[in-house]
Design a protein around this motif. Sequence first.
Motif, PDB file in Angstrom:
ATOM      1  N   PHE A  34      12.803   0.451 -58.314  1.00  0.00           N
ATOM      2  CA  PHE A  34      12.847   0.984 -59.676  1.00  0.00           C
ATOM      3  C   PHE A  34      11.647   1.854 -60.013  1.00  0.00           C
ATOM      4  CE2 PHE A  34      15.291  -3.049 -59.728  1.00  0.00           C
ATOM      5  CZ  PHE A  34      16.526  -2.443 -59.763  1.00  0.00           C
ATOM      6  N   ASN A  35      10.864   2.220 -58.980  1.00  0.00           N
ATOM      7  CA  ASN A  35       9.759   3.153 -59.155  1.00  0.00           C
ATOM      8  C   ASN A  35       8.844   2.759 -60.324  1.00  0.00           C
ATOM      9  OD1 ASN A  35       8.228   5.420 -58.631  1.00  0.00           O
ATOM     10  ND2 ASN A  35       9.492   6.767 -59.924  1.00  0.00           N
ATOM     11  N   ALA A  36       8.379   1.527 -60.284  1.00  0.00           N
ATOM     12  CA  ALA A  36       7.501   1.033 -61.349  1.00  0.00           C
ATOM     13  C   ALA A  36       6.382   0.189 -60.731  1.00  0.00           C
ATOM     14  CB  ALA A  36       8.309   0.183 -62.328  1.00  0.00           C
ATOM     15  N   ALA A  37       5.258   0.134 -61.421  1.00  0.00           N
ATOM     16  CA  ALA A  37       4.120  -0.645 -60.926  1.00  0.00           C
ATOM     17  C   ALA A  37       4.458  -2.128 -60.918  1.00  0.00           C
ATOM     18  CB  ALA A  37       2.903  -0.395 -61.814  1.00  0.00           C
ATOM     19  N   LYS A  38       3.815  -2.852 -60.011  1.00  0.00           N
ATOM     20  CA  LYS A  38       4.084  -4.289 -59.921  1.00  0.00           C
ATOM     21  C   LYS A  38       3.694  -5.014 -61.217  1.00  0.00           C
ATOM     22  CE  LYS A  38       2.522  -5.399 -55.596  1.00  0.00           C
ATOM     23  NZ  LYS A  38       2.385  -6.420 -54.521  1.00  0.00           N
ATOM     24  N   SER A  39       2.618  -4.540 -61.846  1.00  0.00           N
ATOM     25  CA  SER A  39       2.195  -5.178 -63.096  1.00  0.00           C
ATOM     26  C   SER A  39       3.261  -5.005 -64.183  1.00  0.00           C
ATOM     27  CB  SER A  39       0.870  -4.581 -63.564  1.00  0.00           C
ATOM     28  OG  SER A  39       1.012  -3.175 -63.668  1.00  0.00           O
ATOM     29  N   THR A  40       3.907  -3.819 -64.186  1.00  0.00           N
ATOM     30  CA  THR A  40       4.973  -3.551 -65.151  1.00  0.00           C
ATOM     31  C   THR A  40       6.154  -4.495 -64.896  1.00  0.00           C
ATOM     32  OG1 THR A  40       4.309  -1.245 -65.046  1.00  0.00           O
ATOM     33  CG2 THR A  40       6.429  -1.704 -66.084  1.00  0.00           C
ATOM     34  N   LEU A  41       6.497  -4.626 -63.604  1.00  0.00           N
ATOM     35  CA  LEU A  41       7.613  -5.506 -63.262  1.00  0.00           C
ATOM     36  C   LEU A  41       7.326  -6.961 -63.585  1.00  0.00           C
ATOM     37  CD1 LEU A  41       8.945  -3.673 -60.188  1.00  0.00           C
ATOM     38  CD2 LEU A  41      10.364  -4.615 -62.014  1.00  0.00           C
ATOM     39  N   SER A  42       6.070  -7.366 -63.411  1.00  0.00           N
ATOM     40  CA  SER A  42       5.697  -8.741 -63.765  1.00  0.00           C
ATOM     41  C   SER A  42       5.968  -9.010 -65.237  1.00  0.00           C
ATOM     42  CB  SER A  42       4.217  -8.992 -63.480  1.00  0.00           C
ATOM     43  OG  SER A  42       4.009  -9.042 -62.099  1.00  0.00           O
ATOM     44  N   GLU A  43       5.657  -8.022 -66.062  1.00  0.00           N
ATOM     45  CA  GLU A  43       5.939  -8.169 -67.501  1.00  0.00           C
ATOM     46  C   GLU A  43       7.442  -8.245 -67.767  1.00  0.00           C
ATOM     47  OE1 GLU A  43       4.025  -5.091 -69.849  1.00  0.00           O
ATOM     48  OE2 GLU A  43       2.193  -5.381 -68.652  1.00  0.00           O
ATOM     49  N   ASP A  44       8.198  -7.387 -67.069  1.00  0.00           N
ATOM     50  CA  ASP A  44       9.665  -7.400 -67.230  1.00  0.00           C
ATOM     51  C   ASP A  44      10.205  -8.786 -66.884  1.00  0.00           C
ATOM     52  OD1 ASP A  44       9.444  -4.694 -67.710  1.00  0.00           O
ATOM     53  OD2 ASP A  44      10.087  -4.103 -65.695  1.00  0.00           O
ATOM     54  N   ILE A  45       9.707  -9.323 -65.776  1.00  0.00           N
ATOM     55  CA  ILE A  45      10.214 -10.611 -65.299  1.00  0.00           C
ATOM     56  C   ILE A  45       9.848 -11.736 -66.268  1.00  0.00           C
ATOM     57  CG2 ILE A  45       9.888 -12.320 -63.436  1.00  0.00           C
ATOM     58  CD1 ILE A  45       9.970  -9.654 -61.600  1.00  0.00           C
ATOM     59  N   LEU A  46       8.683 -11.608 -66.886  1.00  0.00           N
ATOM     60  CA  LEU A  46       8.297 -12.583 -67.901  1.00  0.00           C
ATOM     61  C   LEU A  46       9.271 -12.548 -69.087  1.00  0.00           C
ATOM     62  CD1 LEU A  46       6.102 -14.706 -68.453  1.00  0.00           C
ATOM     63  CD2 LEU A  46       4.855 -12.968 -69.761  1.00  0.00           C
ATOM     64  N   THR A  47       9.670 -11.342 -69.470  1.00  0.00           N
ATOM     65  CA  THR A  47      10.655 -11.211 -70.553  1.00  0.00           C
ATOM     66  C   THR A  47      11.965 -11.893 -70.178  1.00  0.00           C
ATOM     67  OG1 THR A  47       9.717  -9.078 -71.189  1.00  0.00           O
ATOM     68  CG2 THR A  47      11.931  -9.555 -71.991  1.00  0.00           C
ATOM     69  N   ILE A  48      12.419 -11.650 -68.943  1.00  0.00           N
ATOM     70  CA  ILE A  48      13.679 -12.259 -68.486  1.00  0.00           C
ATOM     71  C   ILE A  48      13.546 -13.784 -68.498  1.00  0.00           C
ATOM     72  CG2 ILE A  48      15.327 -12.448 -66.568  1.00  0.00           C
ATOM     73  CD1 ILE A  48      14.451  -9.616 -65.692  1.00  0.00           C
ATOM     74  N   LYS A  49      12.423 -14.259 -67.950  1.00  0.00           N
ATOM     75  CA  LYS A  49      12.170 -15.702 -67.863  1.00  0.00           C
ATOM     76  C   LYS A  49      12.211 -16.357 -69.252  1.00  0.00           C
ATOM     77  CE  LYS A  49       8.288 -18.692 -66.533  1.00  0.00           C
ATOM     78  NZ  LYS A  49       8.758 -19.598 -65.471  1.00  0.00           N
ATOM     79  N   GLU A  50      11.496 -15.744 -70.202  1.00  0.00           N
ATOM     80  CA  GLU A  50      11.430 -16.322 -71.555  1.00  0.00           C
ATOM     81  C   GLU A  50      12.787 -16.269 -72.265  1.00  0.00           C
ATOM     82  OE1 GLU A  50       6.671 -15.471 -72.324  1.00  0.00           O
ATOM     83  OE2 GLU A  50       8.170 -14.160 -73.262  1.00  0.00           O
ATOM     84  N   THR A  51      13.521 -15.171 -72.033  1.00  0.00           N
ATOM     85  CA  THR A  51      14.840 -15.056 -72.653  1.00  0.00           C
ATOM     86  C   THR A  51      15.793 -16.115 -72.090  1.00  0.00           C
ATOM     87  OG1 THR A  51      14.485 -12.682 -72.846  1.00  0.00           O
ATOM     88  CG2 THR A  51      16.734 -13.463 -73.152  1.00  0.00           C
ATOM     89  N   PHE A  52      15.747 -16.306 -70.780  1.00  0.00           N
ATOM     90  CA  PHE A  52      16.614 -17.319 -70.148  1.00  0.00           C
ATOM     91  C   PHE A  52      16.290 -18.705 -70.701  1.00  0.00           C
ATOM     92  CE2 PHE A  52      18.523 -15.438 -66.008  1.00  0.00           C
ATOM     93  CZ  PHE A  52      18.847 -14.271 -66.664  1.00  0.00           C
ATOM     94  N   GLU A  53      14.993 -18.990 -70.854  1.00  0.00           N
ATOM     95  CA  GLU A  53      14.599 -20.297 -71.403  1.00  0.00           C
ATOM     96  C   GLU A  53      15.111 -20.457 -72.824  1.00  0.00           C
ATOM     97  OE1 GLU A  53      10.356 -20.641 -70.996  1.00  0.00           O
ATOM     98  OE2 GLU A  53      10.535 -20.818 -68.813  1.00  0.00           O
ATOM     99  N   ARG A  54      14.876 -19.420 -73.631  1.00  0.00           N
ATOM    100  CA  ARG A  54      15.241 -19.501 -75.042  1.00  0.00           C
ATOM    101  C   ARG A  54      16.734 -19.752 -75.245  1.00  0.00           C
ATOM    102  NH1 ARG A  54      14.330 -14.568 -79.362  1.00  0.00           N
ATOM    103  NH2 ARG A  54      15.582 -15.459 -81.025  1.00  0.00           N
ATOM    104  N   PHE A  55      17.570 -19.101 -74.418  1.00  0.00           N
ATOM    105  CA  PHE A  55      19.017 -19.222 -74.619  1.00  0.00           C
ATOM    106  C   PHE A  55      19.695 -20.162 -73.609  1.00  0.00           C
ATOM    107  CE2 PHE A  55      17.931 -15.146 -76.623  1.00  0.00           C
ATOM    108  CZ  PHE A  55      18.446 -15.374 -77.891  1.00  0.00           C
ATOM    109  N   GLY A  56      18.908 -20.920 -72.857  1.00  0.00           N
ATOM    110  CA  GLY A  56      19.485 -21.871 -71.893  1.00  0.00           C
ATOM    111  C   GLY A  56      20.320 -21.204 -70.816  1.00  0.00           C
ATOM    112  N   LEU A  57      19.817 -20.090 -70.282  1.00  0.00           N
ATOM    113  CA  LEU A  57      20.601 -19.313 -69.317  1.00  0.00           C
ATOM    114  C   LEU A  57      20.182 -19.550 -67.874  1.00  0.00           C
ATOM    115  CD1 LEU A  57      20.751 -15.933 -71.302  1.00  0.00           C
ATOM    116  CD2 LEU A  57      22.605 -17.584 -71.026  1.00  0.00           C
ATOM    117  N   GLY A  58      19.229 -20.440 -67.646  1.00  0.00           N
ATOM    118  CA  GLY A  58      18.777 -20.709 -66.280  1.00  0.00           C
ATOM    119  C   GLY A  58      17.278 -20.541 -66.159  1.00  0.00           C
ATOM    120  N   GLU A  59      16.783 -20.731 -64.928  1.00  0.00           N
ATOM    121  CA  GLU A  59      15.344 -20.769 -64.706  1.00  0.00           C
ATOM    122  C   GLU A  59      14.916 -19.620 -63.793  1.00  0.00           C
ATOM    123  OE1 GLU A  59      13.722 -24.930 -64.242  1.00  0.00           O
ATOM    124  OE2 GLU A  59      13.168 -24.066 -62.300  1.00  0.00           O
ATOM    125  N   ILE A  60      13.886 -18.908 -64.201  1.00  0.00           N
ATOM    126  CA  ILE A  60      13.300 -17.884 -63.327  1.00  0.00           C
ATOM    127  C   ILE A  60      11.974 -18.466 -62.823  1.00  0.00           C
ATOM    128  CG2 ILE A  60      12.353 -15.536 -63.174  1.00  0.00           C
ATOM    129  CD1 ILE A  60      15.333 -15.457 -63.784  1.00  0.00           C
TER     130      ILE A  60
END
Lengths: 271, 271
Positions: free
Chosen positions: A34-60
């Motif tokens: 996705f042509n993005a810095a690893k630090s940027t992707l880490s933030e993206d993944i944190l968003t996914i992780k928190e969203t999954f937790e909030r809505f009970g969608l699974g664990e990242i």
Amino acid sequence: MLKTKKSERIAAVTKILVDNPNVLFNLDYFSEKFNAAKSTLSEDILTIKETFERFGLGEITTIPGAGGGIKYKPKWGNEPTKDFLIDICSKLKDPKRIIPGGFIYMTDIILSPALVSRIGEIFADRFSHKNPDYIVTVETKGITLAIMTARAMNIPLVIIRRNVKVTEGPSVSINYLSGSSQRIQTMSLPRRAIKEDTKILFIDDFMKAGGTAKGMIDLMSEFNAEVVGIGVMVATRDPVNKLVDDFFSLLTLNSVDTQTGKIDIIPNVNF
Amino acid sequence: MLKTKKSERIAAVTKILVDNPNVLFNLDYFSEKFNAAKSTLSEDILTIKETFERFGLGEITTIPGAGGGIKYKPKWGNEPTKDFLIDICSKLKDPKRIIPGGFIYMTDIILSPALVSRIGEIFADRFSHKNPDYIVTVETKGITLAIMTARAMNIPLVIIRRNVKVTEGPSVSINYLSGSSQRIQTMSLPRRAIKEDTKILFIDDFMKAGGTAKGMIDLMSEFNAEVVGIGVMVATRDPVNKLVDDFFSLLTLNSVDTQTGKIDIIPNVNF
């Protein structure tokens, strides 16, 4: 390649993670794709992780270090799982399911892809701490549940056959006594199907006396494989003393009254 | 409930869509779940749709109107599919797979959840325009491919058994001649397994002469069910004239040379 926006990366990374349960992805993989810095992707993944937790969608899960990465683990939580099992019970209580002999027709449940994927994820969650190397089942009816559990855990499936097939090479066969009918039956597995000294999780649709599970344990010992768990969709309450001690059933079938049409089946609440 | 951010909604909506291939979700469902206006969600879904297209991650379809909604359809594209099939061929070419009798061991492929999910999605994409009501297979080895195709299409699976099971109620049985061994075999299916006047897609792992597929067509006619497609993972080149005319195979097994260990197997390129 053009830069990607945060919302685009999140859609793409979520798709790839959810499509591949329990597969570990390196951050570099996403970074290049996705042509993005690893630090940027880490933030993206944190968003996914928190969203999954909030809505009970699974664990990242993020595993740090050189061999580390990110993976998605299906997880439903106790309450939604209980509701799901209650729903399956109410389907199974339909008196039209009673078959002469006091059996109940469950085939449509184990052949519904939506239901079996979810059941596979429940088994996977329940047994993940046992770290099995293989899911094992005995043909035929446990196969759909077993492959979905295998998918959720990202490990291979092994199917024990009722008779030896020439197309699978040298095999090990055992005879065992079926628990309920007291008939001698055969199970066989090709030599190359399982590596030695591995851990296996047995998944099946139904357990009455536990003869099949007992036979499977004996067959596995021929491969020096350790059975670390037994999961079945439905176990009958009777006989109370089964041929295996330690098993987990999603549902317990207490009784089938062929006279009144009453089917007493309840969900297991110990998760 | 708190408002959600765009990136959070995109993570959650993507998860739900990808987890449920070919399931139609109403916009209201997402709107309530994530406390956002329908117009906002429409924009989110457009982002997901465009991202999936750009990175070849599948198709998001919007069906307008009262009964409409959004669904995710797995789709891999021609080139990635060809690469995937070439990769499976190279696995299958290993001379260690040759079994006395000129068979090749393929069981590990059809028991790998990652490979079978992908194959199921390829079959689903290939046959989706036929709109089948059921996936049908004959026990045992086609079951994993068939349930994954059923999952990708969101339709139920039906498993034809080799013999009648008492636990499934009244059944229809037929005898058929296996194409290669010329032996008489039996297939049976419970009456309640398939509704009348439906369309079925047959999925199996292997086809040689086509006897099983021919038997299946005969059995389906007893249910007034129309076979709208036949998909197999591997078909042998010989015999060239099979007992069924119209089938789609992902791979063609041209020959197995037990002397030299050469296995000639090629991917189908007609998608």
